[in-house]
Design a protein around this motif. Structure first.
Motif, PDB file in Angstrom:
ATOM      1  N   LEU A 181       0.671  -1.236  -0.209  1.00 32.68           N
ATOM      2  CA  LEU A 181      -0.093   0.082   0.069  1.00 32.68           C
ATOM      3  C   LEU A 181       0.910   1.199  -0.004  1.00 32.68           C
ATOM      4  O   LEU A 181       0.392   2.423  -0.805  1.00 32.68           O
ATOM      5  N   THR A 187       2.276   3.566  -4.405  1.00 29.54           N
ATOM      6  CA  THR A 187       1.722   4.984  -4.363  1.00 29.54           C
ATOM      7  C   THR A 187       1.518   5.397  -5.779  1.00 29.54           C
ATOM      8  O   THR A 187       0.428   5.894  -6.101  1.00 29.54           O
ATOM      9  N   ARG A 190      -1.357   3.837  -7.332  1.00 28.89           N
ATOM     10  CA  ARG A 190      -2.688   4.198  -7.114  1.00 28.89           C
ATOM     11  C   ARG A 190      -3.090   5.738  -7.743  1.00 28.89           C
ATOM     12  O   ARG A 190      -4.101   5.978  -8.300  1.00 28.89           O
ATOM     13  N   ALA A 218      -4.029   9.988  -3.202  1.00 25.92           N
ATOM     14  CA  ALA A 218      -3.128   8.848  -3.476  1.00 25.92           C
ATOM     15  C   ALA A 218      -2.208   8.695  -2.206  1.00 25.92           C
ATOM     16  O   ALA A 218      -1.591   7.676  -1.583  1.00 25.92           O
ATOM     17  N   GLU A 221      -3.658   7.761   1.131  1.00 23.35           N
ATOM     18  CA  GLU A 221      -3.766   6.526   1.671  1.00 23.35           C
ATOM     19  C   GLU A 221      -2.316   5.915   1.991  1.00 23.35           C
ATOM     20  O   GLU A 221      -2.256   4.985   2.819  1.00 23.35           O
TER      21      GLU A 221
END
Length: 299
Positions: A181, A187, A190, A218, A221
């Protein structure tokens, strides 16, 4: 009296860096990039060639060598997983390093662990959590001045702590790992999905500065996932400080403040959020930690 020479070696997926210190002085620094036509045997031959060149420059024996290694190594000293160089899987790393440096004491550890050791010493903090956000997410933990869990007991794999059940697929095979993630590539992927077009790193940096919604979402998150991992470590072992480094994080100075904000949201009564600061050594933390490991290994 001749000062003892300690060598740190940072073995990465694309390059290898060396640093030699005699006393408190750095007497040699160098690096090379792996040959793209790689195999474990070819890599070791290339490494041996550069070690011999280093010896010729120094003209004195090495007292001890510390090696930072990103791959997973089992208790017997064999590489069990290294996604960047899968040809090394099964390699007897300890035997290979001993053959490279027969004259010196040799120790090796995870590059994230050694990054934490170096950052701890640079900051003067003996109870420190370090996260390196780059191509992956690594890190380490220092408690009372010593690495945790400790040499020979495995590495502090914070990048493979699960922060999102059923989340994105990780290179390790699981889902929801912090690395899946919050790494640089995760990143950017995303950001590309949110923008609807590929996003180079420099474009993400610019868009984040300008407040583009897709860039903010982005990176939010990413920072939220990092904060969840930091909060979990805080609940278990209570470090005094968290430092965020690595090449990707260094290029996004906004990231530290975002992580700090999410930690404040996650705080519970009686447990104030852990302070978060940028790491001091940048991309040199693992190499400096390897030199520190050499000093610990010296007889």
């Amino acid at each position: 009296m001749e000062k003892a020479h300690h060598l740190g070696v940072d073995i990465g997926g694309t390059k290898v860096a060396f640093r030699v210190e005699a006393g408190a002085e750095c007497v040699d620094e160098s690096a090379f990039r792996w040959d793209p036509r790689h195999s474990a045997d070819r890599d070791l031959a290339q490494l041996a060639h550069h070690v011999e060149r280093l010896r010729a420059r120094l003209g004195v024996p090495l007292r001890a060598v510390g090696v930072a290694m990103p791959g997973t190594v089992d208790p017997a000293g064999r590489v069990t997983a290294w996604p960047s160089r899968p040809e090394w899987n099964g390699l007897d790393l300890d035997a290979s390093l001993s053959a490279l440096f027969p004259e010196a004491a040799v120790a090796r550890a995870d590059d994230g662990d050694l990054g934490a050791l170096a950052e701890s010493r640079a900051s003067g903090c003996d109870d420190l959590l370090y996260l390196g956000v780059g191509t992956g997410v690594g890190g380490g933990l220092v408690l009372q001045g010593a690495l945790c869990p400790g040499l020979g007991r495995g590495s502090f794999e914070i990048g493979h702590v699960i922060v999102a059940m059923g989340g994105a697929q990780c290179v390790c095979g699981r889902r929801g790992c912090l690395q899946a993630l919050a790494s640089g590539p995760a990143t950017l992927r995303r950001a590309a999905l949110l923008r609807g077009a590929p996003v180079p790193f420099e474009e993400l940096r610019r868009a984040l500065r300008e407040g583009a919604p897709w860039a903010l979402t982005a990176v939010e998150e990413t920072s939220r996932a990092l904060a969840a991992a930091v909060a979990g470590v805080q609940e278990l072992v209570h470090p005094e400080l968290a430092l965020i480094g690595g090449g990707f994080a260094a290029g996004l100075p906004e990231l530290v403040a975002l992580v700090s904000g999410h930690l404040a949201e996650l705080a519970r009564p009686g447990q104030p959020p852990l302070p978060v600061e940028p790491a001091a050594l940048g991309g040199l933390s693992s190499l400096r930690g390897a030199v520190a490991l050499a000093r610990l290994a010296a007889p």
